[in-house]
Design a protein around this motif. Structure first.
Motif, mmCIF file in Angstrom:
data_model
loop_
_atom_site.group_PDB
_atom_site.id
_atom_site.type_symbol
_atom_site.label_atom_id
_atom_site.label_comp_id
_atom_site.label_asym_id
_atom_site.label_seq_id
_atom_site.Cartn_x
_atom_site.Cartn_y
_atom_site.Cartn_z
ATOM 1 N N ARG A 27 30.636 -54.115 9.842
ATOM 2 C CA ARG A 27 32.101 -54.086 9.865
ATOM 3 C C ARG A 27 32.566 -53.242 8.694
ATOM 4 O O ARG A 27 32.192 -53.513 7.554
ATOM 5 N N ASN A 33 29.597 -49.256 14.728
ATOM 6 C CA ASN A 33 30.246 -50.166 13.786
ATOM 7 C C ASN A 33 31.586 -50.671 14.304
ATOM 8 O O ASN A 33 32.254 -49.998 15.091
ATOM 9 N N GLN A 34 31.959 -51.865 13.838
ATOM 10 C CA GLN A 34 33.309 -52.368 14.087
ATOM 11 C C GLN A 34 34.198 -51.839 12.965
ATOM 12 O O GLN A 34 33.889 -52.024 11.791
ATOM 13 N N VAL A 35 35.301 -51.203 13.350
ATOM 14 C CA VAL A 35 36.104 -50.503 12.360
ATOM 15 C C VAL A 35 37.554 -50.961 12.379
ATOM 16 O O VAL A 35 38.145 -51.124 13.442
ATOM 17 N N ALA A 36 38.117 -51.185 11.183
ATOM 18 C CA ALA A 36 39.570 -51.344 11.042
ATOM 19 C C ALA A 36 40.043 -50.229 10.116
ATOM 20 O O ALA A 36 39.312 -49.813 9.219
ATOM 21 N N THR A 73 43.012 -63.040 9.773
ATOM 22 C CA THR A 73 42.149 -62.071 10.459
ATOM 23 C C THR A 73 41.749 -62.528 11.853
ATOM 24 O O THR A 73 40.955 -61.872 12.518
ATOM 25 N N GLY A 103 40.490 -59.689 14.033
ATOM 26 C CA GLY A 103 39.037 -59.740 14.209
ATOM 27 C C GLY A 103 38.656 -59.796 15.679
ATOM 28 O O GLY A 103 37.686 -59.162 16.112
ATOM 29 N N MET A 155 38.888 -56.394 17.121
ATOM 30 C CA MET A 155 37.728 -55.587 16.706
ATOM 31 C C MET A 155 36.490 -55.960 17.520
ATOM 32 O O MET A 155 35.741 -55.085 17.966
ATOM 33 N N SER A 156 36.290 -57.260 17.686
ATOM 34 C CA SER A 156 35.129 -57.699 18.468
ATOM 35 C C SER A 156 35.234 -57.209 19.905
ATOM 36 O O SER A 156 34.222 -56.983 20.571
ATOM 37 N N LEU A 190 38.179 -59.728 6.042
ATOM 38 C CA LEU A 190 37.335 -59.541 7.221
ATOM 39 C C LEU A 190 35.855 -59.751 6.919
ATOM 40 O O LEU A 190 35.017 -59.710 7.815
ATOM 41 N N ALA A 196 34.079 -57.586 5.382
ATOM 42 C CA ALA A 196 33.530 -56.283 5.776
ATOM 43 C C ALA A 196 32.333 -55.904 4.907
ATOM 44 O O ALA A 196 32.229 -56.308 3.747
ATOM 45 N N ASP A 197 31.425 -55.135 5.483
ATOM 46 C CA ASP A 197 30.258 -54.688 4.743
ATOM 47 C C ASP A 197 30.616 -53.598 3.726
ATOM 48 O O ASP A 197 29.917 -53.398 2.747
#
Ligand code: ASP
Ligand code: MG
Length: 415
Positions: free
Chosen positions: A3, A34-37, A118, A122, A125-126, A164, A166-167
């Protein structure tokens, strides 16, 4: 799958072509699985224009209405970014800060983020959608739009990444990373691959303009891995091309030997104040700095001279140049109680700092700094230190010379 939050600053979304360019970066990240915001700033110059209009109509204004106006800059770019992605076949939707919501306190024009929900974001995003979120703003407990203070969209991006889990939070800007010093002064300045939160915090608060200081604080507190990189680099989705701001442990774990000093910073935003011939007795420092604190004036470096006759001394310190007039006024007001000869001030000064977590475990870093400056005939007026930083105040005309000499002395020059 990771993420990732991607943030694009004003120059990176400055016109339709640049928005399309940014959208390609987003698409590349999505295509890597990747999941992106995405968080965006207003188009460069837009916020300044909005602020100008507010001041034109009402030089002294209701901050809630100021927020309503200046928050619109980002509301334009979220829609345009979502459209650019849709044009490229990427599923995307813009979200107003009230729709998410991003909850802040009600300190209009300088609000703090309290919580970001989120859940719905979220879920989107998923579901393979890229949400586009406006930086710099939120919604107050009373439901009104708030803004976070200028440059606040870095903070929005880091806060969203934290919420989130996020990574990584990639901050796209117009420079390709954090440098060992200002490349406009030192041609052989190098891009730093990895820097610790602590060092970045010092660099940000000591004048490096790459990241808003508050956003670094937030990243450090929530351990958000931040990458600073350029949106104008042609490479799409290459692995970590920018500067990574991370925990010291992560750098150590990779077996990278860090140099003792990571960077040299300078700023010409300070002014020096000297209060001469104050009584050398308990309570005097408190009497000087108390009223300054009450006036919300941030004192940075301080020295107290030895008193020659045992009865009086000089105290020298620095304040932000923008607060100098108020500081002098403050001191003059307390002259009756405090008793001193005079307040002198000097704006022809620069603060030059060397920064590095390696200082904690290496001796002689300060000595090397003082020797280097002495060799160039540069007089040190005030010194201050922290665990990972040494700052000196010098005459402004020596700034460039000092920065260049120190950059070489600590072995930072590019080969
Ligand atoms: N657009 C806002 C500003 O110019 C926030 C930001 O860009 O960070 O201050
Ligand atoms: Mg910015």
């Amino acid at each position: 799958m990771a993420r990732i939050v991607l943030k694009f600053g004003g120059t990176s979304v400055g016109d339709p072509d640049r928005i399309r360019n940014a959208a390609r970066k987003v698409k590349a990240e999505v295509e890597r699985g990747n999941q992106v915001a995405v968080v965006v700033s207003a188009m460069s110059g837009a916020t300044n224009q909005l602020v100008k209009w507010v001041n034109d109509i009402a030089p002294i204004h209701d901050p809630a209405e100021y927020d309503m106006v200046v928050a619109t800059g980002e509301q334009v770019t979220i829609g345009l970014m979502a459209l650019a992605l849709q044009q490229m076949g990427v599923k995307s939707r813009s979200w107003g800060s009230w729709q998410i919501p991003i909850r802040t306190d009600d300190a209009h024009a300088k609000a703090r983020i309290l919580a970001i929900d989120t859940g719905p974001l979220g879920a989107a995003m998923s579901g393979g959608e890229v949400p586009i979120v406006p930086g710099f703003q939120g919604v107050s407990p009373g439901g009104r739009v708030t803004t976070l203070g200028r440059g606040g969209s870095d903070t929005s991006a880091v806060a969203l990444a934290a919420a989130l889990g996020a990574d990584r939070c990639d901050i796209y800007t117009d420079v390709d990373g954090v440098y060992t010093t200002d490349p406009r002064i030192v041609e052989r300045a190098r891009k730093i691959d990895r820097v610790t939160y602590e060092e970045m915090l010092e660099m940000a608060s000591l004048g490096s303009k790459v990241l808003q200081t508050r956003s670094v604080e937030l990243a450090m507190n929530h351990r958000v891995r931040v990458q600073v990189l350029s949106s104008f680099d042609a490479a799409l989705g290459s692995d970590l091309p920018g500067t990574l701001v991370v925990d010291e442990d992560e750098i150590m774990a990779q077996g990278i030997e860090k140099s003792v000093v990571s960077g040299i910073a300078y700023s010409k935003d300070d002014a020096k104040v000297t209060v001469t011939r104050v009584a050398d007795q308990p309570g005097v420092a408190a009497a000087i700095f108390g009223p300054l604190a009450d006036a919300n004036i941030n004192v940075d470096m301080i020295v107290q001279n030895v008193s020659l006759d045992g009865s009086s001394t000089d105290i020298t310190f620095t304040v932000p140049r923008t607060d100098l007039a108020r500081a002098i006024q403050c001191l003059e007001k307390s002259k009756a109680d405090l008793r001193f000869d005079a307040v002198k001030s000097d704006t022809n000064v620069a603060k030059v700092s060397v920064i590095g977590v390696g200082m904690r475990s290496h001796a002689g870093v300060a000595l090397a700094m003082f020797r280097t400056l002495a060799d160039k005939g540069i007089n040190i007026q005030v010194i201050s230190t922290s665990e990972i930083k040494i700052s000196v105040l010098v005459a402004a005309e020596y700034t460039e010379l000092a920065v260049r000499a120190l950059h070489s002395a600590y072995g930072l020059d590019a080969a």
